[in-house]
Design a protein around this motif. Structure first.
Motif, PDB file in Angstrom:
ATOM      1  N   ILE A  14       3.375  13.672  -1.525  1.00  0.00           N
ATOM      2  CA  ILE A  14       2.057  13.788  -0.874  1.00  0.00           C
ATOM      3  C   ILE A  14       1.804  12.575   0.025  1.00  0.00           C
ATOM      4  O   ILE A  14       1.374  12.703   1.175  1.00  0.00           O
ATOM      5  N   TYR A  15       2.102  11.405  -0.511  1.00  0.00           N
ATOM      6  CA  TYR A  15       1.865  10.176   0.266  1.00  0.00           C
ATOM      7  C   TYR A  15       2.740  10.164   1.516  1.00  0.00           C
ATOM      8  O   TYR A  15       2.309   9.759   2.588  1.00  0.00           O
ATOM      9  N   GLN A  16       4.002  10.588   1.323  1.00  0.00           N
ATOM     10  CA  GLN A  16       4.908  10.587   2.477  1.00  0.00           C
ATOM     11  C   GLN A  16       4.419  11.546   3.558  1.00  0.00           C
ATOM     12  O   GLN A  16       4.427  11.208   4.735  1.00  0.00           O
ATOM     13  N   VAL A  54       8.544  18.443   4.610  1.00  0.00           N
ATOM     14  CA  VAL A  54       8.725  19.331   3.451  1.00  0.00           C
ATOM     15  C   VAL A  54      10.213  19.670   3.270  1.00  0.00           C
ATOM     16  O   VAL A  54      10.762  19.519   2.174  1.00  0.00           O
ATOM     17  N   ILE A  55      10.858  20.071   4.356  1.00  0.00           N
ATOM     18  CA  ILE A  55      12.267  20.483   4.250  1.00  0.00           C
ATOM     19  C   ILE A  55      13.153  19.301   3.839  1.00  0.00           C
ATOM     20  O   ILE A  55      13.958  19.402   2.909  1.00  0.00           O
ATOM     21  N   PHE A  56      12.952  18.196   4.544  1.00  0.00           N
ATOM     22  CA  PHE A  56      13.781  17.027   4.258  1.00  0.00           C
ATOM     23  C   PHE A  56      13.644  16.601   2.799  1.00  0.00           C
ATOM     24  O   PHE A  56      14.628  16.332   2.107  1.00  0.00           O
ATOM     25  N   ASN A  57      12.388  16.557   2.327  1.00  0.00           N
ATOM     26  CA  ASN A  57      12.157  16.116   0.952  1.00  0.00           C
ATOM     27  C   ASN A  57      12.685  17.121  -0.061  1.00  0.00           C
ATOM     28  O   ASN A  57      13.158  16.728  -1.132  1.00  0.00           O
ATOM     29  N   ALA A  58      12.602  18.401   0.291  1.00  0.00           N
ATOM     30  CA  ALA A  58      13.128  19.428  -0.619  1.00  0.00           C
ATOM     31  C   ALA A  58      14.639  19.242  -0.784  1.00  0.00           C
ATOM     32  O   ALA A  58      15.164  19.287  -1.898  1.00  0.00           O
ATOM     33  N   ILE A  59      15.305  18.977   0.342  1.00  0.00           N
ATOM     34  CA  ILE A  59      16.770  18.778   0.274  1.00  0.00           C
ATOM     35  C   ILE A  59      17.102  17.503  -0.518  1.00  0.00           C
ATOM     36  O   ILE A  59      17.959  17.505  -1.405  1.00  0.00           O
ATOM     37  N   MET A  60      16.376  16.436  -0.180  1.00  0.00           N
ATOM     38  CA  MET A  60      16.659  15.167  -0.859  1.00  0.00           C
ATOM     39  C   MET A  60      16.349  15.246  -2.346  1.00  0.00           C
ATOM     40  O   MET A  60      17.068  14.676  -3.170  1.00  0.00           O
ATOM     41  N   PHE A 113       0.849  -1.181   0.000  1.00  0.00           N
ATOM     42  CA  PHE A 113       0.000   0.000   0.000  1.00  0.00           C
ATOM     43  C   PHE A 113       0.894   1.242   0.000  1.00  0.00           C
ATOM     44  O   PHE A 113       1.945   1.243  -0.610  1.00  0.00           O
ATOM     45  N   TYR A 114       0.534   2.309   0.703  1.00  0.00           N
ATOM     46  CA  TYR A 114       1.354   3.523   0.694  1.00  0.00           C
ATOM     47  C   TYR A 114       2.302   3.565   1.892  1.00  0.00           C
ATOM     48  O   TYR A 114       2.981   4.560   2.114  1.00  0.00           O
ATOM     49  N   LEU A 115       2.350   2.491   2.654  1.00  0.00           N
ATOM     50  CA  LEU A 115       3.185   2.470   3.859  1.00  0.00           C
ATOM     51  C   LEU A 115       4.666   2.598   3.532  1.00  0.00           C
ATOM     52  O   LEU A 115       5.456   3.045   4.363  1.00  0.00           O
ATOM     53  N   SER A 116       5.034   2.208   2.320  1.00  0.00           N
ATOM     54  CA  SER A 116       6.451   2.271   1.941  1.00  0.00           C
ATOM     55  C   SER A 116       6.952   3.717   1.854  1.00  0.00           C
ATOM     56  O   SER A 116       8.148   3.964   1.785  1.00  0.00           O
ATOM     57  N   HIS A 117       6.030   4.669   1.836  1.00  0.00           N
ATOM     58  CA  HIS A 117       6.436   6.076   1.779  1.00  0.00           C
ATOM     59  C   HIS A 117       6.781   6.638   3.162  1.00  0.00           C
ATOM     60  O   HIS A 117       7.282   7.752   3.261  1.00  0.00           O
TER      61      HIS A 117
END
Lengths: 179, 271
Positions: free
Chosen positions: A145-147, A109-115, A27-31
């Motif tokens: 979004i899922y994460q 948001v910040i972490f994903n923006a950096i990554m 499902f979406y748990l992997s995010h």
């Protein structure tokens, strides 16, 4: 020694879950970004200093198991914790579930923006879609979004579970209402 | 210059991060990294295999669930298609019937009313069928009812405004003036036999009739024109002492499969 062992086991377990288990979940748990959520939780519930120490450790560990250049996770986690700390000090007044949710959302948001920046710099720069807005939108729609949603759900679950066993949040709530 | 607590923390953090990265790239951290990998590798492998199994189980479950869902969708599609097929078949039959009627009208110059059989009256008279046309459509008691292939199957028994009742020719109450298509043009009356068959009665002993001879309406009845096929002679019952002989008639129609019928109203004046 006992305390250190406790921390080590906790770190090890989180690493195993993040690297080996969560990625295979259906499902979406992997995010789910378990480490990030736990860092935020520890920072809010205990101390930001503890969060920073954990971010160094997890940064190194994740970098060891990452295909990105060494330091990517280390920098991302440390910067995320720093901004969360600043945000908490300047905008949030107490430790509550709302602070926790807000900080988790911000840190995601910040972490994903950096990554995402790393990925663009190191992987996508050879592709035609370098800095493509469409690619960014696609990534937001299929991953980010899922994460964000799953991280928030998990932090709420974590809060509820913790709230059953500790008064740390309850005391704060009482203090807040008395003000 | 005195740094505040927050700035100190940032500076220390930046230094640690940079130091760690530097140590990694000059390979000083290598033994620590190797140790970490050595310790965690087994655990990660074990965790991965477990989660993989769980994931696979979920995928299997999901694929089964999808198959069930797909199966249901296909069943629904099949039901739709069967329904469509049924509609098409019905329309095809109706189309064929109408074409045949058109040819029949052209050939004989009758005025017809096509009617659907909408039910069966079970009030003691088994062979009474309900038609969807009635007085409003010009249906009158006694009018003959035909199938698409011009074979007489009954007569109008009762008429209401929007519907009528048709008495099948094989009913015990049915009587039709008929003649055999032989050289003598033998006359008689075709009667029904309890819904099971037809019998032509009142055939004079002197007349010569044969099996397979075609029996048609004689035209002696006011509403029933001559020449409508009733059936063929299947067997002849001739007893020396009797005044009349009689013949069993085999209708060419299966009375249980009637859906559309043709009521002859009158001879078309234009023809």
């Amino acid at each position: 020694m006992k305390r250190i062992s406790k921390h080590l086991i906790f770190i090890l377990l989180l690493l195993v879950f993040q690297v080996a288990i969560i990625s295979n979940l259906p499902f979406y748990l992997s995010h789910l970004n378990l480490i990030l959520v736990c860092l935020m939780f520890l920072s809010v519930v205990y101390k930001f200093k503890l969060g920073i120490v954990y971010s160094f450790i997890f940064g190194v560990l994740l970098d060891i198991y990452s295909a990105l250049p060494f330091g990517a996770y280390l920098i991302a986690l440390t910067v995320t914790i720093y901004f969360a700390y600043k945000f908490f000090n300047q905008f949030l007044t107490n430790k509550s579930v709302y602070s926790l949710i807000g900080l988790t959302a911000l840190s995601t948001v910040i972490f994903n923006a950096i990554m995402y920046s790393y990925k663009v710099l190191f992987y996508y720069n050879n592709a035609r879609e370098f800095f493509s807005f469409d690619l960014l939108l696609l990534w937001i729609k299929t991953d980010f979004i899922y994460q964000l949603v799953i991280n928030l759900i998990f932090v709420i679950v974590l809060f509820l579970a913790y709230n059953f066993t500790s008064n740390r949040f309850r005391a704060v709530f009482i203090d807040t209402t008395k003000q | 210059m005195m740094l505040n607590r927050s700035t100190k923390l940032v500076v220390i953090s930046v230094v640690i991060v940079l130091l760690l990265i530097f140590l990694h790239y000059i390979k000083v951290l290598r033994p620590v990294e190797n140790l970490v990998v050595g310790v965690t590798k087994g655990l990660l492998g074990y965790g991965y295999s477990i989660s993989n199994e769980v994931g696979q189980k979920y995928l299997t479950y999901e694929s089964k669930a999808n198959l069930v869902k797909e199966n249901e969708q296909l069943k629904e599609q099949l039901a739709d298609l069967l329904h469509q097929k049924s509609d098409f078949t019905e329309q095809k039959d109706e189309n064929e019937f109408l074409r045949q009627q058109l040819n029949f009208i052209k050939e004989h110059g009758f005025e017809f009313e096509i009617a659907n059989i909408i039910g069966q009256q079970n009030l003691g008279i088994k062979s009474l069928l309900i038609l969807n046309k009635g007085e409003k459509h010009g249906i009158i008691k006694g009018q003959p009812v035909l199938t698409s292939n011009e074979i007489m199957v009954g007569k109008i028994f009762e008429v209401e405004r929007n519907r009528s009742f048709m008495l099948l020719i094989n009913d015990d109450l049915s009587k039709v003036a008929a003649k055999v298509q032989n050289d003598d043009k033998t006359m008689g009356i075709v009667e029904g036999e309890f819904g099971l068959g037809l019998k032509m009665k009142l055939i004079p002993q002197t007349e010569i009739i044969n099996e397979q001879d075609i029996v048609i309406t004689s035209g002696l009845e006011e509403m029933v024109p001559a020449g409508l096929i009733i059936g063929a002679i299947a067997s002849i019952e001739k007893e020396p002492e009797a005044l009349f002989q009689q013949a069993s008639i085999k209708s060419l129609v299966n009375f249980n499969k009637l859906t559309l019928v043709n009521i002859i109203k009158q001879k078309n004046e234009e023809n």
